[in-house]
Design an enzyme around this catalytic site. Structure first.
Site, PDB file in Angstrom:
ATOM      1  CB  SER A   1     167.446  -4.242 -27.872  1.00  0.00           C
ATOM      2  OG  SER A   1     168.180  -5.211 -27.165  1.00  0.00           O
TER       3      SER A   1
ATOM      4  CE  LYS B   1     167.151  -6.145 -33.129  1.00  0.00           C
ATOM      5  NZ  LYS B   1     166.805  -5.703 -31.757  1.00  0.00           N
TER       6      LYS B   1
ATOM      7  CB  SER C   1     169.892  -6.584 -30.022  1.00  0.00           C
ATOM      8  OG  SER C   1     168.492  -6.367 -29.910  1.00  0.00           O
TER       9      SER C   1
END
Length: 479
Positions: free
Chosen positions: A180, A75, A156
């Site tokens: 997230s 990520k 996220s």
């Protein structure tokens, strides 16, 4: 190996095939790259790739390590990978083609386990942007949920969740500062564990992120992959400000044990808010499954589960930390940030953070420490596990969470169960135990006392066997 065979295997399953010589790591990497090229134009899950390098790297992989040759994503959010993008979802850093100068400890551990990174996943700008709980950015557009392309995979860690759910990779990195990992896992039918605070390092670039709220982990399709990945990333590194006590035995070994009879409380309501019927039904159905497995299940939850007074304190800490992050990036820009350099939500957080006085920050941390003690006492009363929804509503359509006039209210309406575990540092996991309207997955959250990932994972494995989810696939699944 064809793409259908590839997509049906979890990460450990792929590694076992490579280790046994049934398929080469190079073949696996090539299939993963083909899957990414096929689906990413639709899903927008990856914001950058290293396809050619991943195939080159695979030629040196023989299968000797735990995840040897397994395709993986990192990520793009506080996780430097040498030579990889350090865009943080920001158009200005993207235009500069900002690249990370070296690996963080977490990436070193992923590499040491044999994971082969094929690309980097979509996340909101500076973990706030237009909305911190979806992967929709001005720099890269909107990431889509493979179960329903009109809807968000949440965030996220939305790009990682979208890619794993679609079968591009069997496992991907995520981090979790307020839900997230758990929110996108719940929205995309995956397993998503937020470990105990201090379980995995943020070093050497940072001691903590978001005042200790944030934690690193992975998104997977199976409990065993999650357990194995936790074994990989666990353990303190030089200079870490704190760390969680190590387990007596590996997590992958522990999940082969029965959890025993547990006392489990559940919450199927939204005190002070509105809970969608699908999310309520997901918890109630799960409670029945748990009872059938012999656990003591009680409609009970901490008095302070919905403590609205902590939202202001959380906001202060996050804004101050965001301002510090952005000030550090001014060295990369070679100048001060301008409002037009970032999304409006990031700018608002930046300006708020710059205006926070030291005494305000300390008071906010004190408020959150007091909340942690009150919340954690519930487990001292004899409970082992708390079950809640992950979200107060199913994953909404693209655009819903980034509407400038409504995004703050909409965020707090849906974000009612996950942030508490970031404040307290306790572990929590989302499991894919229900399907709601529009064929969208509805995750169920399980929380445990500080440091007790073992109980969570044992129970998760028991539920995986009692209510299997491995064959649930979105329509665009590559297999």
């Amino acid at each position: 190996m064809n793409i259908s065979e590839y997509a049906k295997l979890d990460a450990l399953g792929l590694a076992e095939e490579i280790r046994a010589g049934k398929v080469s790591a190079e073949e696996v990497a090539a299939v993963a790259v083909d899957a990414a090229k096929s689906l990413n134009p639709t899903l927008n899950a990856l914001i950058d790739e290293r396809y050619e390098q991943a195939i080159k790297d695979s030629k040196r992989m023989s299968g000797s390590r735990l995840f040897e040759g397994v395709p993986f994503l990192i990520k793009d959010c506080f996780t430097p990978f040498e030579g990889g993008p350090d865009y943080q979802g920001n158009a200005e850093l993207k235009a500069l083609n900002r690249r990370a100068p070296k690996d963080c400890y977490l990436v070193e551990k992923f590499k040491d386990s044999g994971l082969n990174t094929i690309g980097f996943s979509h996340a909101p700008e500076f973990a706030c942007g237009m909305s911190p709980i979806t992967a929709e950015t001005a720099a890269f557009g909107a990431c889509r949920n493979p179960y329903n392309l009109a809807h968000t995979p949440m965030g996220s860690s939305g790009g990682s969740a979208s890619a794993v759910a679609a079968g591009i990779v069997p496992i991907a990195h995520g981090n979790d500062g307020g839900g997230s990992i758990r929110m996108p896992a719940g929205a995309c039918g995956l397993v998503g564990l937020k470990p105990t605070r201090g379980r995995a390092s943020f070093g050497p670039m940072a001691g903590e992120v978001w005042g200790g709220f944030s934690n690193n982990g992975v998104l997977t399709r199976t409990v065993r992959d999650t357990a194995a990945a936790l074994d990989v990333i666990s353990g303190p590194m030089t200079g870490d400000p704190y760390f969680a006590s190590p387990p007596v035995s590996p997590y992958l070994q522990a999940i082969e044990e029965e959890p025993g009879q547990l006392k489990i409380g559940f919450c199927a309501e939204a005190p002070g808010g509105v809970l969608h019927p699908d999310c309520e039904a997901a918890v109630l159905q799960t409670a029945k499954i748990l009872e059938s497995l012999g656990h003591e299940v009680v409609n009970a939850f901490p008095e302070y589960l919905q403590a609205d007074e902590i939202s202001l304190a959380i906001g202060l800490v996050v804004a101050a930390q965001t301002a510090n992050t952005l000030k550090n990036y001014e060295g990369v820009l070679g100048r001060a940030w301008k409002e037009e350099d970032m999304e409006s939500g990031s700018w608002d957080q930046f300006q708020m953070g710059l205006g926070i006085a030291a005494e305000q920050y300390i008071q906010a941390q004190s408020t959150l420490s007091d909340y942690t003690r009150r919340f954690a006492r519930w487990w001292d009363s004899g409970f082992d596990i708390l079950v809640t929804p992950v979200l107060a509503a199913p994953p909404p359509p693209i655009g819903y969470l980034v509407d400038p006039a409504e995004r703050t209210n909409r965020l707090w309406q849906i974000l009612r169960y996950t942030m508490q575990f970031n404040v307290t540092g306790q572990p929590a996991i989302s499991l894919p135990l229900y399907t709601g309207q529009d064929e969208l997955p509805i995750g169920v959250q399980f929380g445990a006392p500080y440091g007790d990932e073992k109980t969570l994972l044992k129970l998760a494995k028991q539920l995986e066997e009692a209510a299997p989810w491995k064959d649930k696939r979105p329509s665009c699944f590559v297999g």
